[in-house]
Design a protein around this motif. Structure first.
Motif, PDB file in Angstrom:
ATOM      1  N   VAL A  47       0.957  -0.922  -0.042  1.00 52.39           N
ATOM      2  CA  VAL A  47       0.712  -0.549  -0.145  1.00 52.39           C
ATOM      3  C   VAL A  47       0.797   1.436   0.069  1.00 52.39           C
ATOM      4  O   VAL A  47       1.684   1.070   1.164  1.00 52.39           O
ATOM      5  N   ASP A  48       1.144   1.668  -0.953  1.00 50.59           N
ATOM      6  CA  ASP A  48       1.919   3.531  -1.617  1.00 50.59           C
ATOM      7  C   ASP A  48       0.745   4.665  -0.909  1.00 50.59           C
ATOM      8  O   ASP A  48      -0.106   4.649  -1.497  1.00 50.59           O
ATOM      9  N   MET A  49       1.509   4.808   0.536  1.00 50.25           N
ATOM     10  CA  MET A  49       0.689   5.892   1.275  1.00 50.25           C
ATOM     11  C   MET A  49       1.211   7.286   0.664  1.00 50.25           C
ATOM     12  O   MET A  49       1.005   8.443   1.383  1.00 50.25           O
ATOM     13  N   ARG A  51       1.170   9.330  -1.457  1.00 47.61           N
ATOM     14  CA  ARG A  51       0.103  10.505  -1.792  1.00 47.61           C
ATOM     15  C   ARG A  51      -1.151  11.093  -0.649  1.00 47.61           C
ATOM     16  O   ARG A  51      -1.919  11.468  -1.341  1.00 47.61           O
ATOM     17  N   VAL A  52      -0.910  10.263  -0.004  1.00 43.92           N
ATOM     18  CA  VAL A  52      -2.395  10.130   1.681  1.00 43.92           C
ATOM     19  C   VAL A  52      -2.126  11.219   2.262  1.00 43.92           C
ATOM     20  O   VAL A  52      -0.712  11.653   2.785  1.00 43.92           O
ATOM     21  N   GLU A  53      -2.678  12.029   1.791  1.00 47.56           N
ATOM     22  CA  GLU A  53      -2.806  13.355   3.291  1.00 47.56           C
ATOM     23  C   GLU A  53      -3.633  13.840   4.467  1.00 47.56           C
ATOM     24  O   GLU A  53      -3.149  14.547   5.119  1.00 47.56           O
ATOM     25  N   PHE A  54      -4.512  13.042   4.835  1.00 48.13           N
ATOM     26  CA  PHE A  54      -5.623  12.266   5.610  1.00 48.13           C
ATOM     27  C   PHE A  54      -5.127  11.440   5.974  1.00 48.13           C
ATOM     28  O   PHE A  54      -5.756  10.165   5.570  1.00 48.13           O
ATOM     29  N   LEU A  55      -4.747  10.404   7.690  1.00 51.67           N
ATOM     30  CA  LEU A  55      -4.935   9.293   8.240  1.00 51.67           C
ATOM     31  C   LEU A  55      -5.680   8.889   9.906  1.00 51.67           C
ATOM     32  O   LEU A  55      -4.663  10.341  10.024  1.00 51.67           O
ATOM     33  N   ASP A  56      -6.486   9.110   9.450  1.00 48.80           N
ATOM     34  CA  ASP A  56      -7.104   8.309  11.094  1.00 48.80           C
ATOM     35  C   ASP A  56      -6.804   6.853  11.265  1.00 48.80           C
ATOM     36  O   ASP A  56      -6.466   6.407  11.168  1.00 48.80           O
ATOM     37  N   SER A  57      -8.400   7.165  12.326  1.00 46.52           N
ATOM     38  CA  SER A  57      -7.554   5.390  13.492  1.00 46.52           C
ATOM     39  C   SER A  57      -8.912   4.207  12.627  1.00 46.52           C
ATOM     40  O   SER A  57      -8.494   3.499  12.632  1.00 46.52           O
ATOM     41  N   THR A  58      -9.883   5.373  11.962  1.00 43.10           N
ATOM     42  CA  THR A  58     -10.656   4.154  11.207  1.00 43.10           C
ATOM     43  C   THR A  58     -10.506   3.649   9.587  1.00 43.10           C
ATOM     44  O   THR A  58     -10.072   2.492   9.495  1.00 43.10           O
ATOM     45  N   ILE A  86       2.218  10.943   8.181  1.00 48.46           N
ATOM     46  CA  ILE A  86       0.808   9.891   8.824  1.00 48.46           C
ATOM     47  C   ILE A  86       1.903   8.881   9.173  1.00 48.46           C
ATOM     48  O   ILE A  86       1.375   8.535  10.278  1.00 48.46           O
ATOM     49  N   LEU A  87       3.316   8.770   9.651  1.00 46.14           N
ATOM     50  CA  LEU A  87       4.124   8.329  10.214  1.00 46.14           C
ATOM     51  C   LEU A  87       4.255   8.165  11.799  1.00 46.14           C
ATOM     52  O   LEU A  87       3.770   7.191  12.867  1.00 46.14           O
ATOM     53  N   THR A  96       4.223   0.740  14.415  1.00 46.75           N
ATOM     54  CA  THR A  96       5.258   0.815  13.447  1.00 46.75           C
ATOM     55  C   THR A  96       5.890  -0.630  13.727  1.00 46.75           C
ATOM     56  O   THR A  96       6.605  -1.631  12.978  1.00 46.75           O
ATOM     57  N   LYS A  97       5.510  -2.119  15.285  1.00 49.13           N
ATOM     58  CA  LYS A  97       5.638  -2.727  14.893  1.00 49.13           C
ATOM     59  C   LYS A  97       4.857  -3.500  13.644  1.00 49.13           C
ATOM     60  O   LYS A  97       5.295  -5.187  14.055  1.00 49.13           O
ATOM     61  N   VAL A  98       4.095  -3.473  14.388  1.00 51.29           N
ATOM     62  CA  VAL A  98       2.761  -4.413  13.885  1.00 51.29           C
ATOM     63  C   VAL A  98       3.016  -4.804  12.288  1.00 51.29           C
ATOM     64  O   VAL A  98       3.200  -5.374  11.071  1.00 51.29           O
ATOM     65  N   PHE A  99       3.122  -3.370  11.063  1.00 51.97           N
ATOM     66  CA  PHE A  99       3.428  -3.473   9.797  1.00 51.97           C
ATOM     67  C   PHE A  99       5.165  -3.026   9.404  1.00 51.97           C
ATOM     68  O   PHE A  99       5.492  -1.916   9.934  1.00 51.97           O
TER      69      PHE A  99
END
Lengths: 113, 147
Positions: A47-49, A51-58, A86-87, A96-99
């Protein structure tokens, strides 16, 4: 900005390019895409992120769901992300330990561990 | 009275609007540019959580957001009306028993709170007779940005 999604194949990996905002409204679209890929037999996802501008817990929940699905088929789900904002969300939640998180698609495609 | 107040139907598509408004008011209040991403994410998480609670409880009432600016800080309160449901004895247990088909939603609610507490130093989660309330605040640097 809404969510944009596109997929392409590199060797045995399927790259999912994600752009825009992944939130409580758009995350179901990403979930559908991941479910469809796995149902079609694509078990090694990147999953190339970039260009992701916003990421939440969903969005995080959807990615974790995707990881569970590919693992059920002994597959993998790798992320490509260099964006600090995002990181940070992955760090706060301990994900970060999972992915496996890579700097580039090339690096993610080459990774085997 | 709050500087800006929002009330929106408990629908996921309106959470983005709340994020945009909160970030705009925070910027005007003098919250540091570097912190605006955190404000945006935190208010989005709080609103997503409230929307989820309203939807799962079958509540028609709106989610409430109050954006308050004072001399030294900017605060956001996100209120839901879900406490009445939570207060019903046994409702929680029954809900848990019935929600075998829906554990991811519960997990996302918890992850939202985890993100908020990881992001925001000054956060209070409380509840009154009306519902739950998440209050978050950030320092402002108005003096520094004045010419």
């Amino acid at each position: 900005m809404d969510l944009s999604l596109s997929t392409r194949t590199v060797g045995d990996r399927t790259i999912v390019d994600v752009g825009g905002e992944i939130d409580v409204y758009t995350a179901p679209k990403l979930r559908e895409q991941l479910v469809e890929l796995v149902n079609d037999g694509n078990f090694h996802l990147v999953v190339d992120m970039e260009r992701v501008e916003f990421l939440d817990s969903t969005g995080l929940g959807v990615l974790v769901g995707g990881l569970k699905r590919v693992r059920a088929h002994e597959g993998s789900l790798r992320l490509v992300c260099n964006q600090e904002r995002i990181l940070k969300i992955f760090r706060i939640t301990g994900l970060t330990k999972v992915f496996p998180i890579h700097n580039s698609v090339d690096e993610a495609v080459a990774a085997t561990d | 009275m709050a500087t800006v107040e929002l009330r929106f139907s408990a629908l996921p598509e309106h959470v983005r609007t709340a994020r945009l408004v909160a970030a705009a008011v925070a910027r005007r209040a003098g919250v540091d540019e570097a912190v605006l991403d955190e404000v945006r994410l935190a208010v989005g998480e709080a609103c997503s959580r409230a929307v989820g609670l309203h939807q799962r409880s079958g509540l028609d009432s709106p989610v409430r957001v109050a954006l308050c600016e004072d001399e030294k800080s900017f605060s956001i309160e996100v209120g839901d009306d879900a406490s009445a449901v939570r207060a019903v004895p046994g409702a929680r247990g029954r809900e848990a028993a019935e929600s075998a088909q829906e554990p991811p939603a519960e997990a996302e609610v918890d992850m939202g709170l985890a993100v908020i507490s990881g992001l925001v130093d000054d956060v209070e989660v409380s509840a009154d007779e009306r519902g739950g309330l998440i209050r978050m605040s950030w320092p402002t640097t108005t003096a520094a940005v004045l010419p």
